[in-house]
Design a protein around this motif. Structure first.
Motif, PDB file in Angstrom:
ATOM      1  N   LYS A 416      10.149  -8.117 -25.513  1.00  0.00           N
ATOM      2  CA  LYS A 416       9.874  -7.455 -24.659  1.00  0.00           C
ATOM      3  C   LYS A 416       9.369  -8.237 -23.445  1.00  0.00           C
ATOM      4  N   PRO A 417       9.665  -8.756 -22.284  1.00  0.00           N
ATOM      5  CA  PRO A 417       8.771  -9.503 -21.213  1.00  0.00           C
ATOM      6  C   PRO A 417       8.079  -9.369 -20.499  1.00  0.00           C
ATOM      7  N   VAL A 418       7.720 -10.388 -19.698  1.00  0.00           N
ATOM      8  CA  VAL A 418       5.505 -10.086 -19.292  1.00  0.00           C
ATOM      9  C   VAL A 418       5.921  -8.927 -17.976  1.00  0.00           C
ATOM     10  N   ILE A 419       5.542  -7.606 -17.943  1.00  0.00           N
ATOM     11  CA  ILE A 419       5.433  -7.433 -16.254  1.00  0.00           C
ATOM     12  C   ILE A 419       4.342  -7.258 -15.925  1.00  0.00           C
ATOM     13  N   ARG A 420       3.810  -7.888 -14.627  1.00  0.00           N
ATOM     14  CA  ARG A 420       2.557  -7.333 -14.182  1.00  0.00           C
ATOM     15  C   ARG A 420       3.048  -7.696 -12.226  1.00  0.00           C
ATOM     16  N   ALA A 421       2.369  -5.666 -12.409  1.00  0.00           N
ATOM     17  CA  ALA A 421       3.005  -5.047 -11.147  1.00  0.00           C
ATOM     18  C   ALA A 421       2.477  -5.454 -10.102  1.00  0.00           C
ATOM     19  N   ASN A 422       0.542  -5.703 -10.818  1.00  0.00           N
ATOM     20  CA  ASN A 422      -0.228  -6.633  -9.399  1.00  0.00           C
ATOM     21  C   ASN A 422      -1.005  -4.952  -8.811  1.00  0.00           C
ATOM     22  N   TYR A 423      -0.482  -3.699  -8.924  1.00  0.00           N
ATOM     23  CA  TYR A 423      -1.132  -2.953  -8.806  1.00  0.00           C
ATOM     24  C   TYR A 423      -2.532  -3.101  -7.177  1.00  0.00           C
ATOM     25  N   LEU A 424      -2.558  -2.791  -6.085  1.00  0.00           N
ATOM     26  CA  LEU A 424      -4.002  -2.699  -5.332  1.00  0.00           C
ATOM     27  C   LEU A 424      -4.063  -3.819  -4.991  1.00  0.00           C
ATOM     28  N   GLU A 425      -3.227  -5.110  -5.562  1.00  0.00           N
ATOM     29  CA  GLU A 425      -3.773  -5.978  -5.469  1.00  0.00           C
ATOM     30  C   GLU A 425      -4.316  -6.216  -4.023  1.00  0.00           C
ATOM     31  N   ALA A 426      -2.899  -5.799  -2.568  1.00  0.00           N
ATOM     32  CA  ALA A 426      -3.263  -6.062  -1.263  1.00  0.00           C
ATOM     33  C   ALA A 426      -4.727  -5.957  -0.687  1.00  0.00           C
ATOM     34  N   PRO A 427      -5.003  -5.685   0.298  1.00  0.00           N
ATOM     35  CA  PRO A 427      -6.363  -4.123   0.618  1.00  0.00           C
ATOM     36  C   PRO A 427      -5.298  -3.005   1.434  1.00  0.00           C
ATOM     37  N   HIS A 428      -4.447  -3.614   1.933  1.00  0.00           N
ATOM     38  CA  HIS A 428      -3.964  -2.513   2.833  1.00  0.00           C
ATOM     39  C   HIS A 428      -3.551  -1.451   1.677  1.00  0.00           C
ATOM     40  N   ASP A 429      -3.107  -2.356   0.679  1.00  0.00           N
ATOM     41  CA  ASP A 429      -2.957  -0.711  -0.530  1.00  0.00           C
ATOM     42  C   ASP A 429      -3.714   0.131  -0.821  1.00  0.00           C
ATOM     43  N   GLN A 430      -5.199  -0.664  -0.571  1.00  0.00           N
ATOM     44  CA  GLN A 430      -6.575   0.029  -1.321  1.00  0.00           C
ATOM     45  C   GLN A 430      -6.506   0.913  -0.220  1.00  0.00           C
ATOM     46  N   HIS A 431      -6.899   0.787   1.135  1.00  0.00           N
ATOM     47  CA  HIS A 431      -7.075   1.239   1.994  1.00  0.00           C
ATOM     48  C   HIS A 431      -6.127   2.677   2.275  1.00  0.00           C
ATOM     49  N   LEU A 432      -5.332   2.663   2.233  1.00  0.00           N
ATOM     50  CA  LEU A 432      -4.263   3.797   2.322  1.00  0.00           C
ATOM     51  C   LEU A 432      -4.540   4.474   1.128  1.00  0.00           C
ATOM     52  N   MET A 433      -4.412   4.026   0.418  1.00  0.00           N
ATOM     53  CA  MET A 433      -4.681   5.220  -0.860  1.00  0.00           C
ATOM     54  C   MET A 433      -5.635   6.099  -1.094  1.00  0.00           C
ATOM     55  N   VAL A 434      -6.891   4.774  -0.464  1.00  0.00           N
ATOM     56  CA  VAL A 434      -7.796   6.888  -0.187  1.00  0.00           C
ATOM     57  C   VAL A 434      -8.034   7.184   1.060  1.00  0.00           C
ATOM     58  N   GLU A 435      -7.152   6.493   1.975  1.00  0.00           N
ATOM     59  CA  GLU A 435      -7.193   7.558   3.233  1.00  0.00           C
ATOM     60  C   GLU A 435      -5.644   8.734   2.540  1.00  0.00           C
ATOM     61  N   GLY A 436      -4.802   8.219   1.600  1.00  0.00           N
ATOM     62  CA  GLY A 436      -4.153   9.671   1.436  1.00  0.00           C
ATOM     63  C   GLY A 436      -4.325  10.478   0.602  1.00  0.00           C
ATOM     64  N   VAL A 437      -5.325  10.174   0.446  1.00  0.00           N
ATOM     65  CA  VAL A 437      -6.559  10.602  -1.441  1.00  0.00           C
ATOM     66  C   VAL A 437      -6.834  11.874  -0.211  1.00  0.00           C
ATOM     67  N   LYS A 438      -7.973  11.119   1.077  1.00  0.00           N
ATOM     68  CA  LYS A 438      -8.804  12.149   1.686  1.00  0.00           C
ATOM     69  C   LYS A 438      -7.712  13.043   2.591  1.00  0.00           C
ATOM     70  N   TYR A 439      -6.302  13.085   3.022  1.00  0.00           N
ATOM     71  CA  TYR A 439      -5.600  13.229   3.945  1.00  0.00           C
ATOM     72  C   TYR A 439      -4.990  14.295   3.264  1.00  0.00           C
ATOM     73  N   ALA A 440      -4.633  14.591   1.209  1.00  0.00           N
ATOM     74  CA  ALA A 440      -4.088  15.130   0.591  1.00  0.00           C
ATOM     75  C   ALA A 440      -5.315  16.497   0.829  1.00  0.00           C
ATOM     76  N   ARG A 441      -7.252  16.412   0.523  1.00  0.00           N
ATOM     77  CA  ARG A 441      -7.704  17.326   0.494  1.00  0.00           C
ATOM     78  C   ARG A 441      -7.093  18.125   1.856  1.00  0.00           C
ATOM     79  N   ARG A 442      -6.669  17.570   3.105  1.00  0.00           N
ATOM     80  CA  ARG A 442      -6.933  18.050   3.788  1.00  0.00           C
ATOM     81  C   ARG A 442      -5.824  18.838   3.959  1.00  0.00           C
ATOM     82  N   ILE A 443      -5.047  19.008   3.051  1.00  0.00           N
ATOM     83  CA  ILE A 443      -3.877  19.920   2.701  1.00  0.00           C
ATOM     84  C   ILE A 443      -4.280  21.061   1.811  1.00  0.00           C
ATOM     85  N   ALA A 444      -4.491  20.088   1.431  1.00  0.00           N
ATOM     86  CA  ALA A 444      -5.692  20.923  -0.202  1.00  0.00           C
ATOM     87  C   ALA A 444      -6.626  22.528   1.298  1.00  0.00           C
TER      88      ALA A 444
END
Length: 545
Positions: A416-444
């Motif tokens: 099998k090949p070597v898979i490196r997704a590098n999730y959350l490597e970009a600072p913008h991705d980290q920020h948006l995911m945090v804000e996305g969780v906070k927005y989900a709580r507003r929905i709930a």
């Protein structure tokens, strides 16, 4: 690797055809079917997995969960330990069966935003803007909802809104509307922002995928050979022209030669692996593996993209969640009886019942997060639904900035090949995911959803600061199963494939699967993969090949 070793193997049996399609995934099944409509064109379709035409767990929408937990029809890929996810290795299931991942996925049928495809064109994939690809989206589908110029009416893949929505899904939709989101008439129309029931690829309560709806009706054509349970070892070349592939079949090695065209449809993981095994990739990396470089193409295996999610899991009051059916007296029997009677109920639903596209960050010009409502909770799919009433909805980033890669582990095709997704490597991705969780709580917190929820299980009420939310996401977040981009289309030197899906630097070889996507669409990628198959077939027909 000596040139002769790439070309001849004395123990291989030899087969020939006009067009050789390598991989019977979502796109490959479309291509083989469309090209074999011409009785003068001989087509051979090679697939590593079985046909599994009648497996009920593929046909029943809710069967995706069983397929996931069993590992059947799965390549069983895993990423390397991910630095952004506290060193966790993430399971990446990919379909190893005729129909590919479209035969085993959660049946979410969303194209993404029209702007996604305009971005493809702007990035260098000329001729792949939304107006260019819309006719091919329409050609592949039969939409059972309200008639629209955006939707197809007589294609093989059937798409419909969920016929059954649970009380939790209805409450989720109402909560999103209470926040100001509009009810979307058609998520696959000209504008997809808002909330509504999920669209799924189903027909009469059964999964509608390209292996079943395109290929199966065509399988008896005398000019079409479907060859399952054969793994591709490498491509074959005469000079710079691709003439076929070396394949390991049930009885040993087989040499498949194409008189006109080879079309590689190995997917976002398989395609770059096969190209590199064949001498097409970064020359230095190939040299390290002892593989002779045919084409120095450093972009092969790069640009890997995937959607990332964080599940918001809730313990809830009894409201007909799958958890209750699963663990209650006679609950499984009731689900099965309802499905058998009228193809409704929980067994008629795939991975999600409702969907929301929302703008989370201030100033966002279009939705940047997707929320998918699921009428059950699981800790892991292997364990099945949790033993209490529960539902969840996933916060998914639409267009991540992080990029990963696929690389060879060894020159052995079985590795099998070597898979490196590098999730959350970009600072913008980290920020948006945090804000996305906070927005989900507003929905709930909105009525009527809040009235059903008894406890937030993940991330949990104690996880409140941005730092704590991000730490939890690193421990708990995972894939939405949408890898793509590893042999992208484009005009720049690092794009391995041109806008007509031809691999640069060689003749006779096209690539047509999710690997050619320059950018991941804002939502699920199955319809885009099917569209690429339709487009590839049209290119080949137009070229008279």
């Amino acid at each position: 690797m000596p040139e002769g070793a790439l070309q001849r193997d004395p123990v291989a049996t030899v087969h020939s055809t006009d067009v050789l399609v390598l991989g019977a995934g979502s796109a490959g099944c479309v291509i083989a079917t469309r090209l074999s409509e011409d009785p003068a064109t001989q087509v051979a379709l090679i697939e590593a997995g079985p046909t599994a035409w009648n497996d009920p767990w593929i046909r029943i929408p809710a069967g995706f969960a069983r397929l996931y937990s069993s590992g059947r029809y799965d390549w069983r890929f895993h990423t390397e330990p991910e630095p952004g996810l506290d060193g966790r290795s993430i399971h990446w299931p990919r379909g190893k069966v005729v129909g590919g991942s479209g035969a085993v996925n959660g049946l979410v049928f969303l194209r993404g935003s029209p702007r996604d495809y305009d971005r493809w064109a702007q990035s260098g994939a000329r001729g792949w803007g939304y107006d260019d690809v819309l006719p091919f989206f329409r050609r592949m589908e039969t939409w059972t909802g309200e008639a629209s110029e955006e939707r197809g009416t007589d294609g093989p893949i059937h798409a419909a809104e969920a016929r059954h929505t649970s009380p939790g899904a209805e409450a989720f939709i109402a909560a999103a509307r209470a926040m100001g989101h509009q009810r979307v008439k058609d998520f696959n129309g000209a504008w997809h922002e808002g909330v509504g029931p999920m669209q799924m690829n189903v027909r009469g309560g059964f999964r509608s995928h390209s292996g079943d709806m395109f290929l199966r009706p065509a399988r008896r054509r005398p000019n079409l050979r479907i060859m399952p349970e054969r793994t591709i070892q490498r491509l074959l070349f005469e000079g710079r022209r691709c003439i076929g592939a070396l394949v390991r079949g049930p009885a040993g090695l087989e040499r498949w030669e194409a008189r006109r065209q080879v079309v590689l449809c190995g997917g976002a993981i398989g395609t770059p692996q096969i190209l590199m095994l064949s001498g097409i990739g970064d020359g230095a990396q190939l040299q390290e593996m002892g593989i002779e470089t045919l084409v120095h193409a450093p972009g092969v295996g790069q640009n890997l993209q995937d959607h990332f999610l964080q599940r918001m899991r809730y313990r809830v009051k009894p409201c007909r969640t799958v958890n209750e059916y699963w663990h209650g007296p006679l609950g499984k029997l009731r689900m099965a009886a309802r499905y058998a009677f009228d193809r409704r109920g929980p067994m008629a639903i795939g991975a999600a019942e409702a969907n929301l596209f929302a703008r989370v960050l201030p100033g966002a010009e279009e939705p940047d997060m997707q929320y998918l409502f699921v009428n059950f909770t699981v800790t892991t799919y292997d364990q099945g639904p949790d033993p209490w009433p529960g539902f969840m909805f996933s916060a998914c980033q639409c267009r991540p900035d992080s990029r990963g890669s696929i690389a060879l582990r060894s020159p052995d095709p079985a590795d099998k090949p070597v898979i490196r997704a590098n999730y959350l490597e970009a600072p913008h991705d980290q920020h948006l995911m945090v804000e996305g969780v906070k927005y989900a709580r507003r929905i709930a917190a909105q009525a009527p959803l809040a009235a059903l929820i008894e406890e937030e299980l993940t991330p949990g009420a104690g996880v409140q600061s941005d730092e704590a939310i991000l730490a939890h996401i690193r421990r708990d977040g995972g894939t939405v199963y949408h890898p793509c981009g590893t042999a992208r289309m484009g005009e720049d030197a690092l794009a391995p494939v041109d806008s007509h899906l031809r691999l640069k630097g060689v003749e006779g070889l096209m690539v047509a699967d999710a690997s050619v996507m320059p950018l991941v669409p804002s939502s699920n990628i199955q319809p885009a993969a099917l569209m690429i198959g339709e487009r590839a077939a049209a290119f080949l027909r137009a070229a008279g090949r």
